[in-house]
Design a protein around this motif. Sequence first.
Motif, PDB file in Angstrom:
ATOM      1  N   LEU A  69       7.954 -51.549 -28.605  1.00 51.58           N
ATOM      2  CA  LEU A  69       8.974 -50.792 -28.024  1.00 51.58           C
ATOM      3  C   LEU A  69       9.473 -49.333 -28.185  1.00 51.58           C
ATOM      4  CD1 LEU A  69      10.743 -51.541 -25.505  1.00 51.58           C
ATOM      5  CD2 LEU A  69      12.489 -52.486 -27.052  1.00 51.58           C
ATOM      6  N   PRO A  70       9.452 -48.974 -29.276  1.00 50.08           N
ATOM      7  CA  PRO A  70       9.784 -47.688 -29.618  1.00 50.08           C
ATOM      8  C   PRO A  70       8.761 -46.646 -29.153  1.00 50.08           C
ATOM      9  CG  PRO A  70      10.593 -48.873 -31.277  1.00 50.08           C
ATOM     10  CD  PRO A  70       9.861 -49.759 -30.655  1.00 50.08           C
ATOM     11  N   TRP A  71       7.538 -47.196 -29.468  1.00 48.25           N
ATOM     12  CA  TRP A  71       6.379 -46.351 -29.024  1.00 48.25           C
ATOM     13  C   TRP A  71       6.286 -46.066 -27.671  1.00 48.25           C
ATOM     14  CZ3 TRP A  71       2.389 -47.731 -25.882  1.00 48.25           C
ATOM     15  CH2 TRP A  71       1.083 -47.021 -25.961  1.00 48.25           C
ATOM     16  N   HIS A  72       6.828 -46.815 -26.885  1.00 46.19           N
ATOM     17  CA  HIS A  72       6.856 -46.693 -25.334  1.00 46.19           C
ATOM     18  C   HIS A  72       7.476 -45.614 -24.856  1.00 46.19           C
ATOM     19  CE1 HIS A  72       4.203 -49.825 -23.372  1.00 46.19           C
ATOM     20  NE2 HIS A  72       4.511 -50.709 -24.492  1.00 46.19           N
ATOM     21  N   PHE A  73       8.590 -45.444 -25.616  1.00 47.33           N
ATOM     22  CA  PHE A  73       9.400 -44.145 -25.456  1.00 47.33           C
ATOM     23  C   PHE A  73       8.828 -42.798 -25.566  1.00 47.33           C
ATOM     24  CE2 PHE A  73      12.335 -47.483 -25.062  1.00 47.33           C
ATOM     25  CZ  PHE A  73      13.089 -47.106 -23.931  1.00 47.33           C
ATOM     26  N   GLU A  74       7.722 -42.834 -26.512  1.00 47.47           N
ATOM     27  CA  GLU A  74       6.957 -41.533 -26.561  1.00 47.47           C
ATOM     28  C   GLU A  74       6.321 -41.159 -25.330  1.00 47.47           C
ATOM     29  OE1 GLU A  74       2.933 -39.913 -28.678  1.00 47.47           O
ATOM     30  OE2 GLU A  74       3.907 -41.458 -29.880  1.00 47.47           O
ATOM     31  N   PHE A  75       5.947 -42.073 -24.293  1.00 45.16           N
ATOM     32  CA  PHE A  75       5.591 -41.461 -22.901  1.00 45.16           C
ATOM     33  C   PHE A  75       6.827 -41.766 -21.877  1.00 45.16           C
ATOM     34  CE2 PHE A  75       2.036 -43.707 -25.082  1.00 45.16           C
ATOM     35  CZ  PHE A  75       1.042 -42.739 -24.944  1.00 45.16           C
ATOM     36  N   LEU A  76       7.813 -42.682 -22.255  1.00 45.99           N
ATOM     37  CA  LEU A  76       8.668 -42.681 -21.164  1.00 45.99           C
ATOM     38  C   LEU A  76       9.524 -41.594 -21.180  1.00 45.99           C
ATOM     39  CD1 LEU A  76       9.708 -46.556 -21.494  1.00 45.99           C
ATOM     40  CD2 LEU A  76       8.339 -45.568 -19.610  1.00 45.99           C
ATOM     41  N   SER A  77       9.807 -40.932 -22.263  1.00 47.85           N
ATOM     42  CA  SER A  77      10.646 -39.890 -22.311  1.00 47.85           C
ATOM     43  C   SER A  77       9.943 -38.565 -21.821  1.00 47.85           C
ATOM     44  CB  SER A  77      10.965 -39.531 -23.984  1.00 47.85           C
ATOM     45  OG  SER A  77       9.623 -39.159 -24.465  1.00 47.85           O
ATOM     46  N   ARG A  78       8.674 -38.526 -21.435  1.00 48.38           N
ATOM     47  CA  ARG A  78       8.055 -37.310 -21.015  1.00 48.38           C
ATOM     48  C   ARG A  78       8.122 -37.307 -19.385  1.00 48.38           C
ATOM     49  NH1 ARG A  78       2.011 -38.130 -23.530  1.00 48.38           N
ATOM     50  NH2 ARG A  78       2.824 -38.108 -25.505  1.00 48.38           N
ATOM     51  N   TYR A  79       9.063 -38.316 -18.633  1.00 47.37           N
ATOM     52  CA  TYR A  79       9.080 -38.599 -17.301  1.00 47.37           C
ATOM     53  C   TYR A  79       9.924 -37.377 -16.691  1.00 47.37           C
ATOM     54  CZ  TYR A  79      10.581 -39.453 -12.694  1.00 47.37           C
ATOM     55  OH  TYR A  79      11.072 -39.667 -11.475  1.00 47.37           O
ATOM     56  N   THR A  80       9.400 -36.751 -15.867  1.00 48.88           N
ATOM     57  CA  THR A  80       9.972 -35.563 -15.106  1.00 48.88           C
ATOM     58  C   THR A  80       9.887 -35.777 -13.669  1.00 48.88           C
ATOM     59  OG1 THR A  80       9.702 -34.148 -16.922  1.00 48.88           O
ATOM     60  CG2 THR A  80      10.406 -32.985 -14.885  1.00 48.88           C
ATOM     61  N   PRO A  81      10.966 -35.747 -12.938  1.00 52.04           N
ATOM     62  CA  PRO A  81      10.730 -35.938 -11.429  1.00 52.04           C
ATOM     63  C   PRO A  81       9.778 -34.701 -10.836  1.00 52.04           C
ATOM     64  CG  PRO A  81      13.090 -35.869 -11.861  1.00 52.04           C
ATOM     65  CD  PRO A  81      12.455 -35.803 -13.146  1.00 52.04           C
ATOM     66  N   HIS A  82       8.996 -35.206  -9.783  1.00 51.89           N
ATOM     67  CA  HIS A  82       8.252 -34.214  -9.155  1.00 51.89           C
ATOM     68  C   HIS A  82       8.541 -34.371  -7.727  1.00 51.89           C
ATOM     69  CE1 HIS A  82       6.060 -33.907 -13.214  1.00 51.89           C
ATOM     70  NE2 HIS A  82       5.933 -32.674 -12.733  1.00 51.89           N
ATOM     71  N   PRO A  83       9.502 -33.909  -7.239  1.00 51.72           N
ATOM     72  CA  PRO A  83       9.764 -34.121  -5.623  1.00 51.72           C
ATOM     73  C   PRO A  83       8.623 -33.667  -4.987  1.00 51.72           C
ATOM     74  CG  PRO A  83      11.601 -33.490  -6.854  1.00 51.72           C
ATOM     75  CD  PRO A  83      10.663 -33.160  -7.881  1.00 51.72           C
ATOM     76  N   GLU A  84       8.453 -34.158  -4.031  1.00 54.32           N
ATOM     77  CA  GLU A  84       7.309 -33.922  -2.790  1.00 54.32           C
ATOM     78  C   GLU A  84       7.331 -32.616  -2.440  1.00 54.32           C
ATOM     79  OE1 GLU A  84       3.535 -34.707  -0.962  1.00 54.32           O
ATOM     80  OE2 GLU A  84       4.606 -36.075  -2.425  1.00 54.32           O
ATOM     81  N   GLU A  85       8.636 -32.396  -1.921  1.00 56.57           N
ATOM     82  CA  GLU A  85       8.852 -31.082  -1.290  1.00 56.57           C
ATOM     83  C   GLU A  85       8.434 -29.933  -2.210  1.00 56.57           C
ATOM     84  OE1 GLU A  85      12.522 -32.828  -2.765  1.00 56.57           O
ATOM     85  OE2 GLU A  85      11.142 -33.690  -1.291  1.00 56.57           O
ATOM     86  N   LYS A  86       9.067 -30.212  -3.362  1.00 56.24           N
ATOM     87  CA  LYS A  86       8.529 -29.007  -4.409  1.00 56.24           C
ATOM     88  C   LYS A  86       7.115 -29.151  -5.203  1.00 56.24           C
ATOM     89  CE  LYS A  86      10.623 -27.152  -8.553  1.00 56.24           C
ATOM     90  NZ  LYS A  86      11.806 -26.971  -9.613  1.00 56.24           N
TER      91      LYS A  86
END
Length: 176
Positions: A69-86
């Motif tokens: 479970l903590p290992w998954h946050f190594e990846f989940l913490s990288r999430y950055t929204p990339h809006p389509e319009e941008k």
Amino acid sequence: RRIQECSVDSVMVGRGALIKPWIFKEFHENKTWIPNAKERIEVYRTLASYMKDHFGDDDLGRKRAFRFLPWHFEFLSRYTPHPEEKFGILSTEKSLIQDRVTISPDDLSPLEVLLSNQHNHVHSIIASLLWDSNSDANALQKLSEFAESREFAEIMLNGGRYRQSRKHCPYEFAKK
């Protein structure tokens, strides 16, 4: 979209699914979902609940689940929204999965700062708070309180390391 516009036979989504596990929902519904912090916490708590169901909701189950479970946050913490319009046009020119979008912590809420934190100790705390939550609302409350706590501020000041005495530390990572 890339299959249609770029005439490719397939796309690779493995690492993308680690960072944003809702990517398959996006494929199925053929639309982008940009979840806010509350919605992401609901997804993360679902993962913790699945691990509780699989490994058991006892000390041994927690020990086994906390290998992952903590290992998954190594990846989940990288999430950055990339809006389509941008980012839409840019994404047809090259894959954006390797790009790191730099966002100043000043531009984020305390909860977003917590969820985007790259330190393993913080990932263990997040996992522990999710594991101990009895609802999505409870998880949101616990994580929000921690994000605004003196303890998290100290962790941030110490470069991600919790410097409190182990015998007084309430978080799982310090009980090793």
